[in-house]
Scaffold this motif. Structure first.
Motif, PDB file in Angstrom:
ATOM      1  N   VAL A 263       0.824  -1.201   0.000  1.00 31.27           N
ATOM      2  CA  VAL A 263       0.000   0.000   0.000  1.00 31.27           C
ATOM      3  C   VAL A 263       0.861   1.256   0.000  1.00 31.27           C
ATOM      4  N   ILE A 264       2.083   1.178   0.519  1.00 29.41           N
ATOM      5  CA  ILE A 264       2.986   2.337   0.509  1.00 29.41           C
ATOM      6  C   ILE A 264       3.347   2.703  -0.920  1.00 29.41           C
ATOM      7  N   GLY A 266       1.425   2.204  -3.421  1.00 31.09           N
ATOM      8  CA  GLY A 266       0.227   2.836  -3.953  1.00 31.09           C
ATOM      9  C   GLY A 266       0.170   4.315  -3.581  1.00 31.09           C
ATOM     10  N   LEU A 267       0.527   4.643  -2.344  1.00 35.89           N
ATOM     11  CA  LEU A 267       0.571   6.052  -1.928  1.00 35.89           C
ATOM     12  C   LEU A 267       1.630   6.818  -2.702  1.00 35.89           C
ATOM     13  N   LEU A 268       2.767   6.158  -2.970  1.00 37.49           N
ATOM     14  CA  LEU A 268       3.827   6.795  -3.754  1.00 37.49           C
ATOM     15  C   LEU A 268       3.347   7.065  -5.172  1.00 37.49           C
ATOM     16  N   GLY A 269       2.675   6.071  -5.781  1.00 44.64           N
ATOM     17  CA  GLY A 269       2.135   6.280  -7.123  1.00 44.64           C
ATOM     18  C   GLY A 269       1.080   7.368  -7.151  1.00 44.64           C
ATOM     19  N   LEU A 270       0.242   7.432  -6.098  1.00 47.73           N
ATOM     20  CA  LEU A 270      -0.772   8.480  -6.009  1.00 47.73           C
ATOM     21  C   LEU A 270      -0.128   9.859  -5.962  1.00 47.73           C
ATOM     22  N   ALA A 271       0.947   9.978  -5.197  1.00 45.76           N
ATOM     23  CA  ALA A 271       1.607  11.279  -5.045  1.00 45.76           C
ATOM     24  C   ALA A 271       2.356  11.690  -6.312  1.00 45.76           C
ATOM     25  N   ILE A 272       3.027  10.710  -6.962  1.00 46.01           N
ATOM     26  CA  ILE A 272       3.882  11.059  -8.103  1.00 46.01           C
ATOM     27  C   ILE A 272       3.095  11.092  -9.409  1.00 46.01           C
ATOM     28  N   PHE A 273       2.479   9.970  -9.757  1.00 42.95           N
ATOM     29  CA  PHE A 273       1.887   9.849 -11.089  1.00 42.95           C
ATOM     30  C   PHE A 273       0.550  10.581 -11.221  1.00 42.95           C
ATOM     31  N   LEU A 274      -0.257  10.583 -10.154  1.00 44.64           N
ATOM     32  CA  LEU A 274      -1.568  11.225 -10.245  1.00 44.64           C
ATOM     33  C   LEU A 274      -1.531  12.688  -9.827  1.00 44.64           C
ATOM     34  N   VAL A 290       3.176   1.793 -11.047  1.00 44.42           N
ATOM     35  CA  VAL A 290       3.179   1.564  -9.601  1.00 44.42           C
ATOM     36  C   VAL A 290       3.704   0.167  -9.275  1.00 44.42           C
ATOM     37  N   LEU A 291       3.251  -0.844 -10.014  1.00 46.29           N
ATOM     38  CA  LEU A 291       3.716  -2.208  -9.764  1.00 46.29           C
ATOM     39  C   LEU A 291       5.181  -2.374 -10.150  1.00 46.29           C
ATOM     40  N   THR A 292       5.659  -1.572 -11.090  1.00 50.21           N
ATOM     41  CA  THR A 292       7.094  -1.594 -11.416  1.00 50.21           C
ATOM     42  C   THR A 292       7.923  -1.174 -10.208  1.00 50.21           C
ATOM     43  N   ALA A 357      -4.020  -3.634  -3.042  1.00 52.10           N
ATOM     44  CA  ALA A 357      -3.915  -2.383  -2.281  1.00 52.10           C
ATOM     45  C   ALA A 357      -3.298  -1.235  -3.076  1.00 52.10           C
ATOM     46  N   PRO A 358      -2.144  -1.416  -3.763  1.00 52.74           N
ATOM     47  CA  PRO A 358      -1.578  -0.260  -4.480  1.00 52.74           C
ATOM     48  C   PRO A 358      -2.456   0.226  -5.615  1.00 52.74           C
TER      49      PRO A 358
END
Length: 430
Positions: A263-264, A266-274, A290-292, A357-358
């Motif tokens: 899930v961390i 996922g939060l990183l992808g939310l902050a960076i990519f979105l 995110v999965l990468t 979760a991510p």
């Protein structure tokens, strides 16, 4: 007195024998504990598989009503077959006409409403697709096979199981369904729609094709990015980077990232990519990125272990024959390390396939009723689809949830089997 004491005192051989007996008993107990642990694990696995298969096997069969339908132009309100008239045509009307032909004795408004509810809400859409594919059907009378409502399907399946579920159908509906079953007009057939349709709010129309393609596109992005980047990072750390505080810091953090909850990421992808790059939600491209990030530590660690396993003599022989360091790595070390690298990559991809979760954090939990055609189309993935169906109140979604779990487990088992096969196929011994 001395003779009595000497007779009671055990000899050295007796002491050794007693000690060995205790050790054997202890070893036997330890072995039995291990066997019991394995047995408990196998029993728990069998119970899990039995429950999943028992709940999900019904989703692979669906109840259909076989009836004759007339594509009556007056009922449809059509004069010709074109896109505009297809969109406005009354296909539900010709479904109702077909049902009334099966039960001409139904007269009252309430009775008609109960009769019409036997057919699925999406039955008219199938007829629209049939007419769009073959305009010559307009004005013709044909035999069709239409989906029934999920409550009717649940009743039919529970009836065959010997435990009829009648909570969601009326007595009049039950009698008509029984009559259709006796006449052979209502049958259980293989549910091809489960594999050829996307998600739907109606359980009888819901399928996993959209989620499967979403998972495929997401894994394509993940694999195409994580494997080359992970292998390149492993080669640099093992073959080029000199030991220093910086490389030690990088190695420690790579190992730590492999244990970070998903899930961390996922939060990183939310902050960076979105939030930073403003990329759209619920897109396989973002899910793959995110999965990468999540699978990179696993691939780097397994690739480094595979490179370390190559004997130093291979490197020394290549360099001794005049090869450059790059030639030595590309032509000698990588081919020998590739089995371990591929195994780690497949295991990492299998882990990514089962993650939920991510992807929830980046919006891939949206309801997607269309089949995605590429990595930039809105999509969901199979684990998230399972999560959505498990949260649905309709009873018919229970079997579809378990069936989707069966499909996901089949993919995971296939990927792990492929990893083992590649390992044995390409492995070289020195």
């Amino acid at each position: 007195m001395n003779s009595t004491n000497s007779a009671e005192k055990p000899t050295t051989a007796e002491l050794v024998e007693r000690s060995l007996a205790k050790r054997r008993a202890s070893e036997w107990r330890f072995k039995q504990m291990g066997r019991a642990s394995v047995a408990v694990g196998i029993i728990a696995l069998l119970i899990l598989f039995t429950q999943i298969i028992g709940n999900g096997i019904g989703a692979f069969r669906q109840s259909f009503i076989h009836m004759e339908i007339e594509f009556d132009p007056d009922t449809l309100g059509m004069t010709e077959v074109n896109h505009e008239q297809l969109a406005l045509a009354n296909f539900d009307g010709i479904v109702r006409n077909g049902l009334r032909e099966l039960f001409p004795e139904v007269k009252g408004r309430r009775e008609k409403r109960e009769l019409y509810s036997i057919a699925s809400y999406g039955a008219g859409f199938k007829l629209r697709d049939m007419l769009a594919a073959d305009p010559g059907l307009l004005g013709q009378r044909v035999s069709v096979k239409l989906l029934v409502d999920d409550d009717v399907d649940t009743y039919v399946k529970s009836l065959r199981a010997g435990d009829p579920y009648e909570d969601r159908i009326s007595e009049a509906q039950r009698k008509r369904i029984d009559k259709l079953l006796e006449s052979g007009a209502l049958k259980l057939d293989f549910n091809t729609g489960f594999f050829t349709s996307a998600d739907s709010a109606e359980p009888e129309q819901a399928g996993i094709l959209g989620a499967l393609l979403g998972s495929l596109f997401t894994l394509l992005v993940t694999g195409s990015l994580s494997f080359p980047i992970g292998v390149a990072a492993a080669i640099y750390l093992e073959e080029y980077a000199k030991r220093s505080r910086l490389t030690d810091f990088i190695e420690v953090n790579i190992n730590n990232l492999a244990a970070v909850p998903s899930v961390i990421f996922g939060l990183l992808g939310l902050a960076i990519f979105l939030n930073f790059f403003n990329m759209p939600r619920s897109m396989p491209l973002v899910g793959g990125l995110v999965l990468t990030l999540m699978t990179l530590p696993t691939i780097i660690i397994s690739s480094r272990a595979a490179i370390k396993a190559v004997p130093p003599s291979i490197r020394e022989a290549a360099l001794g024959m005049g090869a450059s360091k790059m030639q030595m790595i590309l032509q000698h070390v990588l081919p020998l390390a590739m089995p371990g690298m591929l195994t780690g990559a497949i295991i990492g991809m299998a882990q990514a396939l089962g993650e939920t979760a991510p992807l929830l954090m980046i919006g891939m939990v949206a309801f997607i009723a269309e089949v995605p055609a590429g990595i930039t189309d809105p999509a969901t993935v199979l684990p998230v689809q399972i999560f959505l169906w498990a949260d649905s109140p309709e009873r018919a979604f229970v079997e579809r949830t378990s069936a989707a779990i069966m499909v996901l487990l089949a993919f995971l088992i296939t990927m792990n089997t492929l990893a083992i096969w590649l390992r044995r196929r390409l492995e070289r011994r020195w």
